[in-house]
Design an enzyme around this catalytic site. Structure first.
Site, mmCIF file in Angstrom:
data_model
loop_
_atom_site.group_PDB
_atom_site.id
_atom_site.type_symbol
_atom_site.label_atom_id
_atom_site.label_comp_id
_atom_site.label_asym_id
_atom_site.label_seq_id
_atom_site.Cartn_x
_atom_site.Cartn_y
_atom_site.Cartn_z
ATOM 1 N N HIS A 66 0.814 -1.213 0.000
ATOM 2 C CA HIS A 66 0.000 0.000 0.000
ATOM 3 C C HIS A 66 0.845 1.260 0.000
ATOM 4 C CE1 HIS A 66 -2.964 -2.586 2.540
ATOM 5 N NE2 HIS A 66 -3.122 -2.823 1.262
ATOM 6 N N ASP A 174 -6.474 -6.065 -2.038
ATOM 7 C CA ASP A 174 -5.076 -6.469 -2.195
ATOM 8 C C ASP A 174 -4.895 -7.560 -3.248
ATOM 9 O OD1 ASP A 174 -4.180 -4.593 -0.423
ATOM 10 O OD2 ASP A 174 -4.006 -5.974 1.266
#
Length: 183
Positions: A66, A174
């Site tokens: 991230h 993700d």
């Protein structure tokens, strides 16, 4: 006297630092300063953290990779319970170490912290049955600015050292980040 030991430019990546607080222990237990602004300034860091975050995860959870695009964050990450394999990826396009990654075990046993500069992607894999992960950031989270990379993007080649038989647990977000070559 400083209560931290700082290893700068870990993994040969400028700005990425491993920080180990001094642990004061006796038969009662221990005490340590996990953050001290004066120690950080003495070590050459002038960072104003504005938010603390904490997550809890079970074994096999992989969070990341991230980052924020327009509002990048410096992060100071640590584990207060359990053990994770923590990864930072240099996403600074003008850096000589662009796309180079560094991974380190962070645990409640070693008390290490990783200082991750702005414009790095970050993620971690939980190795223990349970882990609590804490981090400070120097800018607030902007949900519409979130950006990510697949944990297994071949352009980066992170070796997560995933234990044999471990089933990864990931968020849908993700699982669906776009690879660098497809952007």
């Amino acid at each position: 006297m400083s209560q931290i030991k700082v290893e700068k430019n870990v993994g040969g990546i400028e700005g990425l630092c491993l920080i180990t607080p001094t642990l004061h222990g006796d038969k009662r237990g221990y005490f340590m300063e996990t953050y001290n602004e004066n120690d950080m300034k003495e070590a050459g860091f002038d960072i104003t953290f504005v938010q603390d975050n904490q997550s809890a995860s079970v074994k096999g959870v992989l969070r990341g990779l991230h980052m924020q695009r327009d509002y990048p964050q410096t992060k100071l990450v640590r584990v207060i319970s359990g053990e994770v394999f923590d990864v930072a990826v240099d996403m600074r396009k003008d850096s000589p170490t662009y796309l180079k990654w560094y991974g380190v075990i962070l645990s409640s046993e070693n008390n290490n912290q990783l200082l991750i500069p702005k414009n790095f992607a970050h993620g971690f894999l939980v190795l223990s049955d349970f882990a609590e992960f804490c981090y400070k950031v120097d800018d607030f989270f902007h949900p519409n600015d979130e950006y990510g990379l697949p944990y297994n993007d071949p352009a980066i080649g992170v070796d997560w050292n995933i234990p044999e038989g471990m089933e990864l647990i990931m968020s849908d977000k993700d699982k669906n980040w776009t690879k660098l070559e497809d952007r």
